[in-house]
Design a protein around this motif. Sequence first.
Motif, PDB file in Angstrom:
ATOM      1  N   GLN A  31      37.592   9.022  64.146  1.00  0.00           N
ATOM      2  CA  GLN A  31      36.445   8.354  64.433  1.00  0.00           C
ATOM      3  C   GLN A  31      36.505   7.937  65.721  1.00  0.00           C
ATOM      4  O   GLN A  31      37.252   7.416  66.195  1.00  0.00           O
ATOM      5  CB  GLN A  31      36.705   7.121  63.245  1.00  0.00           C
ATOM      6  CG  GLN A  31      36.955   7.444  61.947  1.00  0.00           C
ATOM      7  CD  GLN A  31      38.433   7.672  61.486  1.00  0.00           C
ATOM      8  OE1 GLN A  31      39.219   7.253  62.021  1.00  0.00           O
ATOM      9  NE2 GLN A  31      38.672   8.605  60.487  1.00  0.00           N
ATOM     10  N   PRO A  32      35.218   8.200  66.281  1.00  0.00           N
ATOM     11  CA  PRO A  32      34.941   7.644  67.631  1.00  0.00           C
ATOM     12  C   PRO A  32      34.686   6.183  67.882  1.00  0.00           C
ATOM     13  O   PRO A  32      33.465   5.739  68.294  1.00  0.00           O
ATOM     14  CB  PRO A  32      33.624   8.376  67.981  1.00  0.00           C
ATOM     15  CG  PRO A  32      33.044   8.661  66.707  1.00  0.00           C
ATOM     16  CD  PRO A  32      34.059   8.882  65.893  1.00  0.00           C
ATOM     17  N   ALA A  74      31.061   5.128  62.255  1.00  0.00           N
ATOM     18  CA  ALA A  74      31.600   6.338  63.118  1.00  0.00           C
ATOM     19  C   ALA A  74      30.430   7.355  63.194  1.00  0.00           C
ATOM     20  O   ALA A  74      30.174   8.201  64.240  1.00  0.00           O
ATOM     21  CB  ALA A  74      32.934   7.041  62.504  1.00  0.00           C
ATOM     22  N   GLY A  88      28.760   8.425  66.382  1.00  0.00           N
ATOM     23  CA  GLY A  88      28.938  10.074  66.692  1.00  0.00           C
ATOM     24  C   GLY A  88      27.625  10.576  66.987  1.00  0.00           C
ATOM     25  O   GLY A  88      27.363  11.575  68.135  1.00  0.00           O
ATOM     26  N   ARG A  89      26.469  10.187  66.553  1.00  0.00           N
ATOM     27  CA  ARG A  89      25.028  10.558  66.678  1.00  0.00           C
ATOM     28  C   ARG A  89      24.507  10.031  67.930  1.00  0.00           C
ATOM     29  O   ARG A  89      23.870  10.840  68.715  1.00  0.00           O
ATOM     30  CB  ARG A  89      24.085  10.347  65.601  1.00  0.00           C
ATOM     31  CG  ARG A  89      24.179  11.140  64.625  1.00  0.00           C
ATOM     32  CD  ARG A  89      23.168  10.886  63.430  1.00  0.00           C
ATOM     33  NE  ARG A  89      23.635   9.606  62.939  1.00  0.00           N
ATOM     34  CZ  ARG A  89      23.408   9.042  61.610  1.00  0.00           C
ATOM     35  NH1 ARG A  89      22.548   9.988  60.975  1.00  0.00           N
ATOM     36  NH2 ARG A  89      23.763   8.110  61.119  1.00  0.00           N
TER      37      ARG A  89
END
Length: 89
Positions: free
Chosen positions: A28-29, A81, A85-86
């Motif tokens: 998970q970023p 996340a 992430g997008r």
Amino acid sequence: MTIESILGAIVIGAIIGALGRLVLPGRQPIGWLVTIIVGIVAALIGTAIAQVLGVETTSGIDWIEIILQVVVAVIGVAVVAGIRGRTRV
């Protein structure tokens, strides 16, 4: 609110958020601060759901409430996340 309740919410939020990240597969970023915030919100929502279901006050450890909090944390971590992430393209 007292300082003890605020510190308790931060500690519980960190634990619930970390459990949510551990249960969710993959990477998970998101950072640890966001994880703690998601955990605090998940703990509050999980407790509210437990109150609605009538399982918030049991003798001993409230396993159902903890499970509800972790499930909400998994959902929260996945949503955050996915959003982060997008935006990092």
